[in-house]
Design a protein around this motif. Structure first.
Motif, PDB file in Angstrom:
ATOM      1  N   ASP A  87      51.273  44.400  41.601  1.00  0.00           N
ATOM      2  CA  ASP A  87      50.256  45.095  40.808  1.00  0.00           C
ATOM      3  C   ASP A  87      49.193  44.061  40.444  1.00  0.00           C
ATOM      4  O   ASP A  87      49.165  43.543  39.324  1.00  0.00           O
ATOM      5  CB  ASP A  87      50.889  45.701  39.552  1.00  0.00           C
ATOM      6  CG  ASP A  87      49.898  46.490  38.726  1.00  0.00           C
ATOM      7  OD1 ASP A  87      48.840  46.868  39.265  1.00  0.00           O
ATOM      8  OD2 ASP A  87      50.170  46.710  37.523  1.00  0.00           O
ATOM      9  N   PRO A  88      48.319  43.716  41.373  1.00  0.00           N
ATOM     10  CA  PRO A  88      47.429  42.570  41.177  1.00  0.00           C
ATOM     11  C   PRO A  88      46.410  42.772  40.068  1.00  0.00           C
ATOM     12  O   PRO A  88      45.773  43.823  39.967  1.00  0.00           O
ATOM     13  CB  PRO A  88      46.725  42.429  42.537  1.00  0.00           C
ATOM     14  CG  PRO A  88      46.817  43.781  43.162  1.00  0.00           C
ATOM     15  CD  PRO A  88      48.106  44.361  42.680  1.00  0.00           C
ATOM     16  N   SER A  89      46.309  41.749  39.239  1.00  0.00           N
ATOM     17  CA  SER A  89      45.262  41.713  38.212  1.00  0.00           C
ATOM     18  C   SER A  89      44.826  40.265  38.039  1.00  0.00           C
ATOM     19  O   SER A  89      45.609  39.329  38.255  1.00  0.00           O
ATOM     20  CB  SER A  89      45.770  42.283  36.887  1.00  0.00           C
ATOM     21  OG  SER A  89      46.824  41.478  36.365  1.00  0.00           O
ATOM     22  N   PHE A  90      43.579  40.090  37.660  1.00  0.00           N
ATOM     23  CA  PHE A  90      43.018  38.748  37.577  1.00  0.00           C
ATOM     24  C   PHE A  90      41.923  38.737  36.531  1.00  0.00           C
ATOM     25  O   PHE A  90      41.090  39.642  36.468  1.00  0.00           O
ATOM     26  CB  PHE A  90      42.441  38.344  38.944  1.00  0.00           C
ATOM     27  CG  PHE A  90      42.034  36.906  39.052  1.00  0.00           C
ATOM     28  CD1 PHE A  90      42.971  35.924  39.328  1.00  0.00           C
ATOM     29  CD2 PHE A  90      40.710  36.538  38.881  1.00  0.00           C
ATOM     30  CE1 PHE A  90      42.589  34.587  39.436  1.00  0.00           C
ATOM     31  CE2 PHE A  90      40.316  35.207  38.977  1.00  0.00           C
ATOM     32  CZ  PHE A  90      41.257  34.234  39.254  1.00  0.00           C
ATOM     33  N   ASP A  91      41.922  37.710  35.686  1.00  0.00           N
ATOM     34  CA  ASP A  91      40.914  37.593  34.631  1.00  0.00           C
ATOM     35  C   ASP A  91      40.351  36.179  34.657  1.00  0.00           C
ATOM     36  O   ASP A  91      40.826  35.290  33.956  1.00  0.00           O
ATOM     37  CB  ASP A  91      41.536  37.908  33.268  1.00  0.00           C
ATOM     38  CG  ASP A  91      40.501  37.920  32.140  1.00  0.00           C
ATOM     39  OD1 ASP A  91      39.294  38.017  32.468  1.00  0.00           O
ATOM     40  OD2 ASP A  91      40.888  37.810  30.970  1.00  0.00           O
ATOM     41  N   GLY A  92      39.356  35.949  35.486  1.00  0.00           N
ATOM     42  CA  GLY A  92      38.782  34.633  35.643  1.00  0.00           C
ATOM     43  C   GLY A  92      37.406  34.521  35.031  1.00  0.00           C
ATOM     44  O   GLY A  92      36.904  35.452  34.392  1.00  0.00           O
ATOM     45  N   GLU A  93      36.787  33.382  35.237  1.00  0.00           N
ATOM     46  CA  GLU A  93      35.437  33.153  34.722  1.00  0.00           C
ATOM     47  C   GLU A  93      34.403  33.966  35.495  1.00  0.00           C
ATOM     48  O   GLU A  93      33.427  34.464  34.921  1.00  0.00           O
ATOM     49  CB  GLU A  93      35.103  31.666  34.832  1.00  0.00           C
ATOM     50  CG  GLU A  93      33.706  31.286  34.368  1.00  0.00           C
ATOM     51  CD  GLU A  93      33.392  29.813  34.562  1.00  0.00           C
ATOM     52  OE1 GLU A  93      32.251  29.413  34.228  1.00  0.00           O
ATOM     53  OE2 GLU A  93      34.270  29.064  35.056  1.00  0.00           O
TER      54      GLU A  93
END
Length: 216
Positions: A87-93
């Motif tokens: 369940d891909p999630s990503f919180d980057g700049e």
């Protein structure tokens, strides 16, 4: 498109890029493209990437030049998240996503191997920290040995993740390949050579005959 064409025309050759500047691209789109090529090639594709150094290229497409290093690092993480998480999630700049999925997934655990190109200290550190391989352009055996030593030192210093495995070294030599030169590159620590020789040159055919033991 070229890699997909070559995948259909071949069965055993590894296919790769040398190099894609991922700081100029959307990592989600790039991850899906390379996952597709990986599947149609039965796991024979290598994603060679770099941060870039020509500001006019970035200016021409509206990509921020001074952020290219951070964008490259984050793009690698974002692509691997998309390839590997259920369940891909990503919180980057620079990139954020959640509640999405992408198929097909790459055939190999960990996703498409990422090889880092570049000779700067930042590129070498990126290869040691995040890459399955390093790509050296126009390097002779002595230079190759020096970069292999530096990469080994950096890998120890940064605590290279075990899941990345041994750092594969790919080199494009500056001249024609001979059997002796291939042996010298092998002794220097190279795993793979990318020849610039044209297909009709004897040096190219001679290199292919000897590269089996070098590239595995």
């Amino acid at each position: 498109m070229v890699l997909s064409y070559l995948a259909a025309c071949t069965e055993r050759l590894n296919l790769g890029t040398g190099i894609v500047l991922i700081a100029q691209r959307n990592p989600l789109v790039l991850a899906k493209e390379f996952a597709s090529v990986d599947v149609v090639s039965n796991g024979r594709v290598i994603l060679g990437i770099g941060a870039g150094y020509l500001q006019p290229e970035f200016d021409a497409i509206g990509a921020p030049f001074r952020e290219r290093g951070r964008r490259t690092d984050e793009a690698i993480d974002a692509m691997r998240t998309l390839w590997n998480e259920g369940d891909p999630s990503f919180d980057g700049e620079f990139w954020q996503f959640s509640g999405i999925d992408a198929h097909p997934r790459p055939t190999r655990p960990g996703g498409v191997p990422i090889h880092i190109g570049g000779h700067s200290e930042a590129a070498l550190k990126r290869a040691a920290e995040r890459g399955q391989g390093w790509y050296g352009w126009m390097q002779d055996p002595e230079q190759t040995a020096d970069y292999v030593r530096r990469l080994s030192e950096l890998s120890e210093r940064v605590g290279r993740p075990e899941e990345l495995g041994e750092l594969e070294i790919t080199i494009t030599p500056p001249g024609r390949l001979t059997a002796d030169a291939i042996d010298q590159y092998a002794e220097a620590g190279a795993h793979r050579l990318v020849s610039l020789a044209t297909p009709n040159e004897r040096s190219m055919l001679h290199a292919v005959e000897h590269l089996g033991s070098l590239s595995g």
